[in-house]
Design a protein around this motif. Structure first.
Motif, PDB file in Angstrom:
ATOM      1  N   SER A   1      12.455  11.550 -56.471  1.00  0.00           N
ATOM      2  CA  SER A   1      12.589  10.142 -56.869  1.00  0.00           C
ATOM      3  C   SER A   1      13.433   9.393 -55.853  1.00  0.00           C
ATOM      4  O   SER A   1      14.627   9.205 -56.052  1.00  0.00           O
ATOM      5  CB  SER A   1      13.308  10.070 -58.211  1.00  0.00           C
TER       6      SER A   1
ATOM      7  N   GLY B   1      15.539   8.566 -64.777  1.00  0.00           N
ATOM      8  CA  GLY B   1      14.167   8.434 -64.283  1.00  0.00           C
ATOM      9  C   GLY B   1      13.794   9.620 -63.412  1.00  0.00           C
ATOM     10  O   GLY B   1      12.690  10.169 -63.517  1.00  0.00           O
TER      11      GLY B   1
ATOM     12  N   LYS C   1      11.051  12.533 -64.239  1.00  0.00           N
ATOM     13  CA  LYS C   1       9.945  12.720 -63.310  1.00  0.00           C
ATOM     14  C   LYS C   1       9.886  14.171 -62.829  1.00  0.00           C
ATOM     15  O   LYS C   1       8.826  14.811 -62.857  1.00  0.00           O
ATOM     16  CB  LYS C   1      10.120  11.787 -62.116  1.00  0.00           C
ATOM     17  N   SER C   2      11.046  14.706 -62.412  1.00  0.00           N
ATOM     18  CA  SER C   2      11.061  16.058 -61.850  1.00  0.00           C
ATOM     19  C   SER C   2      10.701  17.113 -62.882  1.00  0.00           C
ATOM     20  O   SER C   2       9.970  18.040 -62.598  1.00  0.00           O
ATOM     21  CB  SER C   2      12.454  16.425 -61.340  1.00  0.00           C
TER      22      SER C   2
ATOM     23  N   GLY D   1       7.374  15.319 -65.427  1.00  0.00           N
ATOM     24  CA  GLY D   1       6.236  14.616 -64.827  1.00  0.00           C
ATOM     25  C   GLY D   1       6.012  13.209 -65.367  1.00  0.00           C
ATOM     26  O   GLY D   1       4.899  12.697 -65.346  1.00  0.00           O
TER      27      GLY D   1
ATOM     28  N   SER E   1       6.098   9.264 -65.226  1.00  0.00           N
ATOM     29  CA  SER E   1       6.182   8.209 -64.204  1.00  0.00           C
ATOM     30  C   SER E   1       6.708   6.919 -64.819  1.00  0.00           C
ATOM     31  O   SER E   1       6.474   6.638 -65.991  1.00  0.00           O
ATOM     32  CB  SER E   1       4.811   7.864 -63.624  1.00  0.00           C
TER      33      SER E   1
ATOM     34  N   TRP F   1       9.455   5.645 -65.822  1.00  0.00           N
ATOM     35  CA  TRP F   1      10.332   5.546 -67.005  1.00  0.00           C
ATOM     36  C   TRP F   1      11.368   4.454 -66.773  1.00  0.00           C
ATOM     37  O   TRP F   1      11.997   4.388 -65.724  1.00  0.00           O
ATOM     38  CB  TRP F   1      11.028   6.883 -67.264  1.00  0.00           C
TER      39      TRP F   1
ATOM     40  N   ASN G   1       1.969   6.582 -68.883  1.00  0.00           N
ATOM     41  CA  ASN G   1       1.801   8.039 -68.955  1.00  0.00           C
ATOM     42  C   ASN G   1       0.751   8.419 -69.997  1.00  0.00           C
ATOM     43  O   ASN G   1       1.087   8.868 -71.104  1.00  0.00           O
ATOM     44  CB  ASN G   1       3.150   8.696 -69.314  1.00  0.00           C
TER      45      ASN G   1
END
Ligand code: SAH
Length: 309
Positions: A20, A50, A54-55, A58, A60, A62, A146
């Motif tokens: 990110s 965020g 994401k990591s 998964g 996207s 946020w 998402n």
């Protein structure tokens, strides 16, 4: 921390920035010479969230509106994993998984945090309720970004703030689990004191110009407090749960204060629940607990469990 929690120990900021890049501008060396972010800066904490979402899950795009509660991911994960264990304890050690496991999240918030974690970890489906339109709009935006999540998560507005289950649970609807992170404090003043304590723990005092510490840490007033605090909120939830006694396998809520437990157990007794459990959660210095209850007797639990196989 729970053994299945994906966030033990320190955050790996290098890996998070790689996943990110938006986080990069908040990362630097702190007073101890460690790579970190400024946890007193809500924008930085939001960017960290965020990146974590994401990591690890998964997710996207946020985001939450300014001033809304930014949930610490490790703590929220612990609730989901601990309550999954409680279901497993009642299911021959197996965590029930998949869409057919329906969870009601009372007070889903702008962040959609429990549905994100519960769906990512155990593929559960969720109904999230809230009284705050803006929070629900934010949660909806996360779902739109998402589609994988969206298929299993529904949002419902609770239009009567005094109600918890009434109006959002259909008379014949069933939920395997209810989760809730209630407004803890009993007044705005108490919420602000809590926020000031956090500032002190971070080694800072809010300056005279930041007269609204709640804004610095995030949290609309409705997220942080309600008349009577958590005892009143969870107390009402207990009373209403008796009306929907056989609709739910396991009710639960976070309880932030030890001193609330006696009152809540008295309410549970009065409601004539069939069984209760208290699960302690430890995060560094901070202890909190989940209180869980059911109205189903053993026979009814056995019948219900068949739906999970
Ligand atoms: N689940 C999120 C938000 C918790 S804050 C998290 O863990 O971070 C508590 C939430 O409960 C707020 O979003 C608030 O608007 C909501 N809330 C307050 N009263 C409610 C009610 N009667 N029914 C549903 N949600 C309510």
């Amino acid at each position: 921390m729970h053994p299945r929690n994906r966030h033990p120990g320190r955050y790996d900021f290098r890996a998070l920035v790689a996943a990110s890049p938006e986080l990069a501008r908040f990362v630097g060396k702190n007073a101890h010479g460690d790579i970190s972010i400024d946890f007193a800066n809500p924008e930085a904490v939001k960017a960290l969230n965020g990146a974590l979402l994401k990591s690890f899950y998964g997710i996207s795009g946020w985001d939450i509106p300014q001033g809304y509660l930014c949930p610490p991911i490790p703590g929220r994960s612990d609730y989901i994993h601990s309550i999954a264990d409680l279901l497993a304890d009642n299911n021959d050690g197996r965590i029930p998984r998949g869409d057919r496991v329906r969870v009601l999240d009372v007070g889903v918030g702008a962040s959609l945090i429990y549905p994100i974690i519960g769906r990512s970890e155990y593929e559960w489906s969720f109904v999230g309720t809230d009284v705050d339109d803006k929070a629900l709009a934010s949660a909806r935006r996360i779902l739109e970004a998402n589609p994988k999540l969206a298929s299993g998560i529904e949002l419902r507005l609770q239009s009567v703030p005094e109600n918890i289950l009434k109006g959002v649970v259909q008379p014949d609807e069933r939920f395997d689990l209810v989760v809730c992170n209630p407004p803890f404090h009993s007044s705005l003043e108490e919420a602000e004191q809590g926020s000031r304590r956090k500032w002190r723990n971070l080694g800072r005092a809010p300056s005279a110009s930041t007269r609204k510490p709640k804004l610095n840490f995030g949290g609309q007033s409705g997220e942080l407090w309600c008349p009577g605090g958590e005892v009143a909120f969870i107390g009402r939830m207990i009373d209403e749960s008796a009306v929907f006694a056989k609709n739910v396998f396991c009710y639960s809520s976070l309880v932030s204060k030890d001193s609330s437990l006696d009152d809540l157990y008295e309410r549970l007794n009065q409601a004539e629940v069939a069984d209760t459990a208290t699960i302690e959660i430890l995060h560094g210095q901070k202890k909190s607990r989940i209180v869980a209850w059911t109205f189903l007797n053993q026979n009814e639990q056995d019948q219900w469990r068949k739906r999970w196989t």
